[in-house]
Design an enzyme around this catalytic site. Structure first.
Site, PDB file in Angstrom:
ATOM      1  N   GLY A 285      32.907  50.369  33.208  1.00  0.00           N
ATOM      2  CA  GLY A 285      32.976  49.780  32.323  1.00  0.00           C
ATOM      3  C   GLY A 285      32.510  48.159  32.596  1.00  0.00           C
ATOM      4  O   GLY A 285      32.764  47.274  31.694  1.00  0.00           O
TER       5      GLY A 285
ATOM      6  N   SER B  72      44.746  48.661  54.565  1.00  0.00           N
ATOM      7  CA  SER B  72      44.942  47.254  54.164  1.00  0.00           C
ATOM      8  C   SER B  72      46.353  46.930  53.915  1.00  0.00           C
ATOM      9  O   SER B  72      46.771  45.691  53.414  1.00  0.00           O
ATOM     10  CB  SER B  72      43.891  47.037  53.091  1.00  0.00           C
ATOM     11  OG  SER B  72      44.244  47.772  52.105  1.00  0.00           O
TER      12      SER B  72
ATOM     13  N   LYS C 181      40.516  42.828  44.567  1.00  0.00           N
ATOM     14  CA  LYS C 181      41.707  42.730  44.861  1.00  0.00           C
ATOM     15  C   LYS C 181      42.340  41.482  44.411  1.00  0.00           C
ATOM     16  O   LYS C 181      43.424  41.365  43.569  1.00  0.00           O
ATOM     17  CB  LYS C 181      42.211  42.713  46.388  1.00  0.00           C
ATOM     18  CG  LYS C 181      41.712  44.130  47.111  1.00  0.00           C
ATOM     19  CD  LYS C 181      42.113  44.218  48.387  1.00  0.00           C
ATOM     20  CE  LYS C 181      42.029  45.680  49.193  1.00  0.00           C
ATOM     21  NZ  LYS C 181      42.232  45.712  50.579  1.00  0.00           N
TER      22      LYS C 181
END
Length: 780
Positions: free
Chosen positions: A357, A677, A720
């Site tokens: 997108g 992570s 993030k």
């Protein structure tokens, strides 16, 4: 013996008159006509010599050769146009001694050299004469339409000088060769030169005869084939058979001749056409050959469009079609700039990597429009068969070229912008490995001779601008990644999405639905509401779908209630889209024990990840749930080992592992999760649960942990951080080594989020655990 004469002179253009010969020529120049008249009034003798340059109309003494022939005028005939045709007989050689007159006509004093009676005929001259006669007879055999009577008359001459002059007059020599023989007064030397000239002419005639024979054979064969074909047509007509097959073959032949294709391709096409000609039209093989010929003829082997190299125009088009994506735009403008300096530069192979997108696919079309090239797209999602790339061999029933050649034919040029969509979704099975087939296509050093299995001919793909798109590089083979220039595209911020919606999506949606922009007005508050409460994505695809849904419902309302305009804002947004799907409010950001917000990278962008930890009486068992991957499980085990090693430091009972079980859970258990992570997030959740101290709800974190408590850097930071921003996070804890990656974060995001850079787990716990001063002191 020498004799002197004073005679009128006529310079001839491109003609040499030799002694003992009779010939005619036309006289037109005024001086030459007067010289003829003067000769007729005297003794009918005229001196004829040759001009050095035939184009000179009024030659001087320097423009003519000094050696010529004393001739006697036999006949004169006046022709229309003041032209006089003269018949003369050559008598003997002579050389100009002096120009007597050159005013009205040329008059010269000439010296006549020895006559035939004075030439001594010895054995050597006799041998030369025989050799010359023999060579002349051989020449006469090759010379076209040479009269046999002339041959007999020439070979019966016994005087050596006369023999050489008469033969010279009968053979086709150049003006320079004629003059060389004319100036040679020594009969012996003249015969030797003439013999050399004859041998050379015979050799030329031999070569010409061989050429004529070869050409005649070809012509005879062609005439024979034509004659037989015409007979066959007549026979077919008599039998009532049609000649549609012959017409079809002839039409193909014309198309092949007109096709702008390499010689190798045309030779292959003619070979297949000959096979078709010999076949019955109804056979299955003939249909296969027709299809193959159609492909060879219609492919753009040598046609390519001209690039538009106007950088300002290209930049304007790219900005009109897409917001952001600066790295890709800059790379395309660099390519156009270099191309304007060096046209033979190889096209780059770009790989746009990013979440869905964000405009990767549509950007290829914009590049084509900016460069004024054709655009073709080939989706690789789910492609398992290598033949879809390279095509099938013609031995298979229903064989066709691969998708690449098919797309090139559709584009109609050999240099389109070619988009390979979803290259990370290629799979492989028993039918081959399509990714391996792509290695040649996407290699500028090899794709200039790309060979499709169906065509079995090399096609030049080096002019094609290849662009590939992918959500991740994890599933793409390393050799294929090595051939591409990877450009990462991150998700959009809230401000960017608002800008895209207002300037790109809404005008396009209204246009697609045939609605005037003043009829339906979607306010900024509605756009913000859709972004925050109805979509949770890195791109703008869901945003576009929701805007389209609003426009459709608004059109329905306009038609039903006969309204002029409709405004959609935050207040009436639920009327069109229903209840909000996502909520990022303070209730979700409360401080809770054992609950920590982590940040994760996914193929569709960044996302927040809630990690929960709880303790219960037991024997030190660690339970991990939520469909965690091996790496994430190892991070949890490493974190627990660190806590056990440093329990007293954090005010935790050092024997907790003997008395308590710890359960770590990551909600949304249906979704697989993995990666290192989440290390510091899991440790923080376990420490909070063990100490019964809440964690700040407005804080998210990411970072890998080691057994010594060191925090290691992670990847995908931009995605993030954008996910944290969308979730309403106020503070983000990240490894100190990721500080350099903040350059990619928009300033608007940086101003709203407080970043805490950490190098060890102590700094993490100190910044996120909500407790009294006693707890803070222990952590520090």
């Amino acid at each position: 013996m020498e004799k002197k004469y004073i005679l009128p002179m006529i310079p001839l253009r491109g003609l040499t008159v030799f002694p003992y010969t009779v010939l005619h020529f036309d006289v037109e120049r005024e001086k030459s006509v007067k010289a003829l008249e003067e000769a007729m009034m005297r003794n009918q003798l005229v001196f004829l010599t040759t001009q050095k340059q035939p184009e000179v109309d009024d030659p001087s003494i320097e423009d003519i050769y000094k050696v010529g022939t004393i001739t006697k005028i036999k006949q004169m005939l006046k022709l229309p146009g003041n032209i006089i045709r003269v018949l003369v007989e050559g008598i003997n050689r002579a050389e100009i001694k002096e120009i007597i007159n050159s005013e009205s006509f040329y008059e010269v004093e000439v010296i006549e050299k020895q006559t035939e009676e004075e030439i001594k005929k010895d054995a050597e001259i006799e041998a030369l004469m025989r050799s010359v006669i023999s060579a002349f007879e051989e020449y006469a055999e090759f010379a076209p339409k040479f009269p046999i009577d002339n041959l007999y008359n020439v070979t019966s001459i016994e005087e050596p000088g006369r023999l050489s002059d008469v033969i010279t007059a009968h053979i086709n020599l150049s003006p320079n060769q004629n003059h060389e023989l004319m100036e040679c007064f020594d009969v012996k030397k003249r015969l030797e030169k003439l013999l050399g000239f004859l041998f050379k002419e015979i050799e030329i005639l031999n070569i010409a005869r061989d050429i004529n024979i070869k050409v005649r054979k070809k012509i005879d064969k062609a005439q024979k084939e034509y004659f037989l074909k015409e007979q066959l047509k007549v026979i077919k007509a008599e039998l009532g058979e049609t000649d549609e097959a012959d017409q079809e073959v002839e039409e193909y032949r014309k198309k092949i001749e007109k096709a702008d294709a390499p010689q190798e391709v045309k030779e292959k096409a003619y070979h297949e056409l000959e096979r078709l000609r010999k076949m019955s039209p109804g056979t299955a093989e003939s249909s296969i050959i027709r299809t193959y010929l159609d492909w060879l003829i219609e492919l753009p082997w040598n046609y390519e469009t001209k690039d538009m190299l106007d950088l300002k125009r290209a930049e304007k088009i790219l900005n009109e079609d897409h917001y952001g994506l600066q790295k890709v735009k800059e790379r395309i403008l660099e390519f156009l700039a270099v191309r304007s300096y060096y046209e033979k530069m190889k096209s780059p192979i770009l790989c746009l990597v990013g979440p869905p997108g964000v405009g990767k696919t549509s950007f290829g079309r914009s590049i084509a429009r900016a460069m004024d090239r054709k655009f073709v797209r080939m989706s690789l999602g789910g492609v398992r068969d290598e033949a879809e790339i390279r095509g099938h061999r013609r031995t298979y029933v229903g064989a066709i070229p691969g998708g690449i050649i098919n797309s090139i034919k559709t584009a109609g040029s050999k240099n389109p912008v070619f988009l390979f969509d979803e290259i990370d979704k290629i799979s492989s099975d028993f039918r081959g490995d399509p990714a391996s087939a792509m290695l040649e296509v996407l290699d500028p050093e090899q794709n200039n001779t790309f060979r499709d299995h169906y065509l079995d001919l090399p096609f030049d793909l080096s002019k094609v601008l290849f662009i590939t798109t992918a959500n991740t590089l994890d599933t793409i083979p390393l050799p294929l990644i090595d051939r591409m220039e990877v450009i990462y595209i991150s998700g959009y911020t809230e401000a960017e999405k608002i800008h895209i919606a207002k300037d790109y999506l809404i005008p396009r949606i209204l246009k697609d639905h045939g609605v005037d922009e003043n009829k339906i007005k979607i306010q900024d508050s509605a756009i913000i509401g859709i972004i925050t409460e109805y979509t949770r994505e890195a791109g703008v695809r869901l945003l576009e779908q929701n805007l389209s849904k609003i426009v459709r419902k608004a059109i329905k309302k306009i038609v039903e209630d006969d309204l002029r305009t409709i405004k959609i804002g935050k207040k009436n947004l639920q009327t069109y889209l229903g209840k909000p799907i996502y909520r990022f409010d303070k209730a979700n950001l409360d401080n809770k024990i054992g609950m920590v917000t982590g940040l994760a990278w996914t193929r569709v962008g960044g996302d927040t990840l809630t990690i929960e930890a709880s303790t219960m009486s037991g024997s030190g068992k660690l339970t991990l749930t939520g469909q965690l991957g091996d790496i994430m499980k190892e991070s949890a085990e490493a974190g627990l080992s660190y806590i056990r090693a440093n329990a007293e430091k954090y005010g935790i009972d050092k024997d907790f592992y003997k008395k308590l079980d710890i359960h770590v859970h990551v909600p949304e258990g249906a979704t697989p999760k993995d990666g290192p992570s989440a290390g510091i997030t899991i440790v923080t959740a376990m420490v909070s649960a063990l100490k019964k101290i809440p964690v700040r709800g407005d804080t998210a974190m990411t970072g890998e942990i080691t057994l010594t408590g060191k925090v290691l850097p992670i990847g995908g930071l931009k995605e993030k951080i954008l996910a944290a921003h969308r979730a309403g996070i106020k503070k983000v804890v990240i490894p100190v080594e990721n500080k350099r990656d903040l350059d990619e974060i928009p300033q608007s995001i940086k101003r709203r989020i407080d970043f805490k850079f950490v190098s060890n787990i102590d700094e993490v716990l100190k910044s996120v655990l909500v407790g009294d001063d006693e707890h803070d002191d222990k952590i520090s």
